[in-house]
Design a protein around this motif. Structure first.
Motif, PDB file in Angstrom:
ATOM      1  N   ILE A 189       0.850  -1.195   0.000  1.00 10.54           N
ATOM      2  CA  ILE A 189       0.000   0.000   0.000  1.00 10.54           C
ATOM      3  C   ILE A 189       0.885   1.244   0.000  1.00 10.54           C
ATOM      4  O   ILE A 189       1.731   1.418   0.879  1.00 10.54           O
ATOM      5  N   HIS A 190       0.663   2.089  -0.988  1.00  8.32           N
ATOM      6  CA  HIS A 190       1.391   3.348  -1.123  1.00  8.32           C
ATOM      7  C   HIS A 190       0.460   4.502  -0.767  1.00  8.32           C
ATOM      8  O   HIS A 190      -0.655   4.598  -1.296  1.00  8.32           O
ATOM      9  N   ALA A 191       0.899   5.374   0.135  1.00 10.32           N
ATOM     10  CA  ALA A 191       0.148   6.580   0.474  1.00 10.32           C
ATOM     11  C   ALA A 191       0.538   7.666  -0.521  1.00 10.32           C
ATOM     12  O   ALA A 191       1.684   8.118  -0.549  1.00 10.32           O
ATOM     13  N   SER A 192      -0.398   8.053  -1.337  1.00  9.07           N
ATOM     14  CA  SER A 192      -0.159   9.066  -2.364  1.00  9.07           C
ATOM     15  C   SER A 192       0.297  10.385  -1.749  1.00  9.07           C
ATOM     16  O   SER A 192      -0.067  10.719  -0.624  1.00  9.07           O
ATOM     17  N   SER A 193       1.057  11.141  -2.517  1.00  8.41           N
ATOM     18  CA  SER A 193       1.445  12.477  -2.062  1.00  8.41           C
ATOM     19  C   SER A 193       0.331  13.495  -2.310  1.00  8.41           C
ATOM     20  O   SER A 193       0.381  14.615  -1.812  1.00  8.41           O
ATOM     21  N   ASN A 194      -0.693  13.104  -3.048  1.00  9.58           N
ATOM     22  CA  ASN A 194      -1.820  13.973  -3.376  1.00  9.58           C
ATOM     23  C   ASN A 194      -2.661  14.245  -2.126  1.00  9.58           C
ATOM     24  O   ASN A 194      -3.184  13.325  -1.511  1.00  9.58           O
ATOM     25  N   GLN A 195      -2.794  15.519  -1.771  1.00 14.30           N
ATOM     26  CA  GLN A 195      -3.575  15.879  -0.589  1.00 14.30           C
ATOM     27  C   GLN A 195      -4.850  16.641  -0.949  1.00 14.30           C
ATOM     28  O   GLN A 195      -5.501  17.225  -0.077  1.00 14.30           O
ATOM     29  N   GLN A 196      -5.226  16.617  -2.243  1.00 14.77           N
ATOM     30  CA  GLN A 196      -6.467  17.254  -2.657  1.00 14.77           C
ATOM     31  C   GLN A 196      -7.623  16.556  -1.953  1.00 14.77           C
ATOM     32  O   GLN A 196      -7.616  15.335  -1.794  1.00 14.77           O
TER      33      GLN A 196
END
Length: 133
Positions: A44-51
């Motif tokens: 599981i990768h936590a995206s850098s996208n914080q939208q």
């Protein structure tokens, strides 16, 4: 702590707070627009996208009564592993809302590994992973 080496492993990049909910065992399904044949271990990768992060945190609290500590969220890193046991087009989970759902079990956190990932299901190569739980 257990260490495992992978020459190749499948992963999926997911935005927070959904990653936190999966890793804490609340969210047992990941909604997607198309099916995936993968079964087995999944990084599981936590995206850098914080939208939409603030809106999603509010929605989770209002709809599910779960208050997520913002300091526990991760961005731009592999943070855990799960077992993907199925891909379905209907499911009884409260979290199912997509065309397809990846059914997830056995979440386990890992020592975070910074990684610039592509969206959607992918493969990562030559990863040393330290499983925390």
């Amino acid at each position: 702590m257990k260490q495992k080496s992978y020459s190749e492993i499948s992963y999926i990049s997911i935005r927070e707070p959904w990653v936190w909910l999966i890793m804490e065992g609340y969210k047992d399904i990941e909604n997607r627009g198309r099916p995936w044949k993968h079964r087995g271990e999944l990084l599981i990768h936590a995206s850098s996208n914080q939208q939409e992060l603030l809106e999603d945190l509010e929605w989770v609290e209002e709809e599910h009564g779960i208050i997520i500590p913002k300091e526990e969220l991760n961005f731009g890193a592999f943070v855990g592993m799960v077992d993907m046991i199925d891909c379905v087009d209907t499911h009884s989970s409260d979290w199912f809302s997509g065309e397809y759902g990846f059914v997830l079990e056995n979440p386990r956190r890992i020592e975070p590994i910074a990684y610039k990932a592509n969206a959607g299901p992918q493969k990562a190569y030559e990863q040393e992973i330290q499983i925390l739980n």
